[in-house]
Design a protein around this motif. Structure first.
Motif, PDB file in Angstrom:
ATOM      1  N   VAL A  54      62.138  39.883 -42.913  1.00 48.80           N
ATOM      2  CA  VAL A  54      61.410  40.976 -42.900  1.00 48.80           C
ATOM      3  C   VAL A  54      61.035  41.709 -41.811  1.00 48.80           C
ATOM      4  O   VAL A  54      60.337  41.062 -40.985  1.00 48.80           O
ATOM      5  N   LEU A  55      61.644  43.033 -41.488  1.00 52.03           N
ATOM      6  CA  LEU A  55      61.004  43.705 -40.372  1.00 52.03           C
ATOM      7  C   LEU A  55      60.199  44.943 -40.960  1.00 52.03           C
ATOM      8  O   LEU A  55      60.690  45.643 -41.971  1.00 52.03           O
ATOM      9  N   PHE A  56      59.077  45.214 -40.552  1.00 53.42           N
ATOM     10  CA  PHE A  56      58.046  46.087 -41.342  1.00 53.42           C
ATOM     11  C   PHE A  56      57.366  46.756 -39.868  1.00 53.42           C
ATOM     12  O   PHE A  56      57.228  46.442 -38.823  1.00 53.42           O
ATOM     13  N   VAL A  57      56.439  47.774 -40.503  1.00 54.44           N
ATOM     14  CA  VAL A  57      55.681  48.376 -39.439  1.00 54.44           C
ATOM     15  C   VAL A  57      54.158  48.015 -39.603  1.00 54.44           C
ATOM     16  O   VAL A  57      53.494  48.020 -40.902  1.00 54.44           O
ATOM     17  N   PHE A  58      53.536  47.735 -38.665  1.00 57.09           N
ATOM     18  CA  PHE A  58      51.999  47.406 -38.591  1.00 57.09           C
ATOM     19  C   PHE A  58      51.423  49.171 -38.657  1.00 57.09           C
ATOM     20  O   PHE A  58      51.004  49.512 -37.635  1.00 57.09           O
ATOM     21  N   ASP A  59      51.630  49.526 -39.848  1.00 63.10           N
ATOM     22  CA  ASP A  59      51.306  51.079 -39.897  1.00 63.10           C
ATOM     23  C   ASP A  59      49.684  51.222 -39.853  1.00 63.10           C
ATOM     24  O   ASP A  59      49.245  52.386 -39.594  1.00 63.10           O
ATOM     25  N   ARG A  60      49.147  50.335 -40.001  1.00 59.04           N
ATOM     26  CA  ARG A  60      47.279  50.607 -39.960  1.00 59.04           C
ATOM     27  C   ARG A  60      46.683  50.449 -38.602  1.00 59.04           C
ATOM     28  O   ARG A  60      45.538  50.564 -38.312  1.00 59.04           O
ATOM     29  N   LEU A  61      47.565  50.147 -37.722  1.00 61.13           N
ATOM     30  CA  LEU A  61      46.926  49.978 -36.336  1.00 61.13           C
ATOM     31  C   LEU A  61      46.770  51.272 -35.793  1.00 61.13           C
ATOM     32  O   LEU A  61      47.565  52.081 -35.860  1.00 61.13           O
ATOM     33  N   ASP A  62      45.595  51.370 -35.172  1.00 63.19           N
ATOM     34  CA  ASP A  62      45.113  52.862 -34.425  1.00 63.19           C
ATOM     35  C   ASP A  62      46.292  52.730 -33.173  1.00 63.19           C
ATOM     36  O   ASP A  62      46.056  51.885 -32.407  1.00 63.19           O
ATOM     37  N   LEU A  66      47.171  50.019 -29.019  1.00 63.55           N
ATOM     38  CA  LEU A  66      48.362  49.493 -28.718  1.00 63.55           C
ATOM     39  C   LEU A  66      48.522  49.013 -27.459  1.00 63.55           C
ATOM     40  O   LEU A  66      47.868  49.687 -26.486  1.00 63.55           O
ATOM     41  N   GLU A  67      48.880  47.814 -27.042  1.00 65.97           N
ATOM     42  CA  GLU A  67      48.945  47.176 -25.619  1.00 65.97           C
ATOM     43  C   GLU A  67      50.316  47.238 -25.309  1.00 65.97           C
ATOM     44  O   GLU A  67      51.234  47.146 -25.971  1.00 65.97           O
ATOM     45  N   ARG A  68      50.385  47.811 -24.132  1.00 70.08           N
ATOM     46  CA  ARG A  68      51.468  47.872 -23.430  1.00 70.08           C
ATOM     47  C   ARG A  68      51.922  47.132 -21.923  1.00 70.08           C
ATOM     48  O   ARG A  68      52.583  47.091 -21.164  1.00 70.08           O
ATOM     49  N   GLY A  69      50.566  46.160 -21.948  1.00 70.37           N
ATOM     50  CA  GLY A  69      50.646  45.378 -20.712  1.00 70.37           C
ATOM     51  C   GLY A  69      50.470  43.984 -21.008  1.00 70.37           C
ATOM     52  O   GLY A  69      51.117  43.391 -21.910  1.00 70.37           O
ATOM     53  N   ALA A  70      49.110  43.396 -20.580  1.00 68.85           N
ATOM     54  CA  ALA A  70      48.913  42.013 -21.224  1.00 68.85           C
ATOM     55  C   ALA A  70      47.382  41.948 -21.533  1.00 68.85           C
ATOM     56  O   ALA A  70      46.690  42.870 -21.327  1.00 68.85           O
ATOM     57  N   ARG A  71      47.248  40.858 -22.106  1.00 73.54           N
ATOM     58  CA  ARG A  71      45.750  40.641 -22.897  1.00 73.54           C
ATOM     59  C   ARG A  71      45.928  39.075 -23.369  1.00 73.54           C
ATOM     60  O   ARG A  71      47.015  38.291 -23.143  1.00 73.54           O
ATOM     61  N   ARG A  88      53.143  37.384 -29.998  1.00 73.30           N
ATOM     62  CA  ARG A  88      53.519  37.954 -31.244  1.00 73.30           C
ATOM     63  C   ARG A  88      52.395  38.927 -31.720  1.00 73.30           C
ATOM     64  O   ARG A  88      52.643  39.071 -33.001  1.00 73.30           O
ATOM     65  N   GLY A  89      51.323  39.161 -31.162  1.00 76.93           N
ATOM     66  CA  GLY A  89      50.513  39.960 -31.522  1.00 76.93           C
ATOM     67  C   GLY A  89      51.009  41.702 -32.313  1.00 76.93           C
ATOM     68  O   GLY A  89      52.071  41.944 -31.852  1.00 76.93           O
ATOM     69  N   SER A  90      49.828  41.896 -32.942  1.00 73.06           N
ATOM     70  CA  SER A  90      50.564  43.356 -33.715  1.00 73.06           C
ATOM     71  C   SER A  90      50.408  44.579 -32.892  1.00 73.06           C
ATOM     72  O   SER A  90      51.137  45.393 -33.295  1.00 73.06           O
ATOM     73  N   PRO A  91      49.500  44.325 -32.050  1.00 70.62           N
ATOM     74  CA  PRO A  91      49.199  45.855 -31.327  1.00 70.62           C
ATOM     75  C   PRO A  91      50.537  46.042 -30.164  1.00 70.62           C
ATOM     76  O   PRO A  91      50.184  46.470 -29.135  1.00 70.62           O
ATOM     77  N   ARG A  92      51.849  46.074 -30.730  1.00 70.09           N
ATOM     78  CA  ARG A  92      52.796  46.341 -29.888  1.00 70.09           C
ATOM     79  C   ARG A  92      53.146  47.540 -29.627  1.00 70.09           C
ATOM     80  O   ARG A  92      53.063  48.426 -30.758  1.00 70.09           O
ATOM     81  N   PRO A  93      53.857  48.181 -28.676  1.00 70.79           N
ATOM     82  CA  PRO A  93      54.238  49.615 -28.536  1.00 70.79           C
ATOM     83  C   PRO A  93      54.764  50.216 -29.524  1.00 70.79           C
ATOM     84  O   PRO A  93      54.469  51.470 -29.897  1.00 70.79           O
ATOM     85  N   ASN A  94      55.797  49.461 -30.396  1.00 75.66           N
ATOM     86  CA  ASN A  94      56.650  50.032 -31.539  1.00 75.66           C
ATOM     87  C   ASN A  94      56.043  49.687 -32.868  1.00 75.66           C
ATOM     88  O   ASN A  94      56.345  50.098 -34.072  1.00 75.66           O
ATOM     89  N   ARG A  95      54.896  48.619 -32.969  1.00 75.85           N
ATOM     90  CA  ARG A  95      54.172  48.539 -33.947  1.00 75.85           C
ATOM     91  C   ARG A  95      55.138  47.714 -35.172  1.00 75.85           C
ATOM     92  O   ARG A  95      54.896  47.746 -36.145  1.00 75.85           O
ATOM     93  N   ILE A  96      56.100  47.147 -34.645  1.00 72.74           N
ATOM     94  CA  ILE A  96      57.153  46.349 -35.636  1.00 72.74           C
ATOM     95  C   ILE A  96      56.915  45.089 -35.560  1.00 72.74           C
ATOM     96  O   ILE A  96      56.590  44.253 -34.471  1.00 72.74           O
ATOM     97  N   GLY A  97      56.674  44.658 -36.941  1.00 73.24           N
ATOM     98  CA  GLY A  97      56.539  43.381 -37.221  1.00 73.24           C
ATOM     99  C   GLY A  97      57.663  42.571 -37.757  1.00 73.24           C
ATOM    100  O   GLY A  97      58.621  43.165 -38.238  1.00 73.24           O
ATOM    101  N   VAL A  98      58.027  40.988 -37.501  1.00 69.77           N
ATOM    102  CA  VAL A  98      59.052  40.601 -38.004  1.00 69.77           C
ATOM    103  C   VAL A  98      58.656  39.012 -38.559  1.00 69.77           C
ATOM    104  O   VAL A  98      57.986  38.350 -37.993  1.00 69.77           O
TER     105      VAL A  98
END
Length: 154
Positions: A54-62, A66-71, A88-98
């Motif tokens: 299932v591909l879904f959107v982390f739609d509740r993320l502010d 979103l992280e665009r680098g490292a953490r 595999r953290g959720s705050p990805r640039p496109n907020r897509i989960g799989v």
């Protein structure tokens, strides 16, 4: 920069209402597919499979978080700092989960699943049957922290 537009094919219904890091394996939910996006026989034959991807959107993320680098994964300083694409953290640039989860049943455009780590209301972008032929070929390599982070996830 070019952009794309995706439209959800359905939404998660039931299961958890709050975002959490662990304990997803026992969570049951439905994926209610949108008849405006899919024909009534779109899930025909899906019930022959035990699992779906299932591909879904982390739609509740502010969007400002979103992280665009490292953490550090989950903010844990005892785990190495990793680029967002190396975890595999959720705050990805496109907020897509799989997630690959168990398929419990299919009734028309409603799929019952267990172990989907998306919360009630999450938009679903796609559903595919899990086929072992698409599993990785060869030996799997992953760092120790990646195995540790998953200990309580399922």
């Amino acid at each position: 920069m070019s952009s794309i537009t995706l439209h959800p094919i359905g939404h998660v219904r039931g299961g958890r209402t709050e975002v959490a890091d662990d304990g997803w394996d026992a969570v049951e939910a439905e994926i209610v597919l949108d008849p405006a996006q899919l024909g009534p026989d779109a899930a025909l034959g899906l019930d022959a499979f035990s699992h779906v991807v299932v591909l879904f959107v982390f739609d509740r993320l502010d969007p400002t978080t979103l992280e665009r680098g490292a953490r550090h994964p989950r903010g844990r300083q005892d785990w190495p700092r990793m680029g967002i694409l190396g975890q595999r953290g959720s705050p990805r640039p496109n907020r897509i989960g799989v997630t690959t989860c168990r398929l419990l049943g299919v009734a028309g455009l409603t799929l019952r699943v267990r172990g989907l780590d998306a919360v009630d209301g999450s938009p679903v972008l796609d559903v595919k049957p899990h086929m072992t032929g698409f599993d990785p070929r060869g030996a799997i390599r992953e760092p120790d922290w990646a195995r540790e982070i998953m200990q309580g996830y399922w």
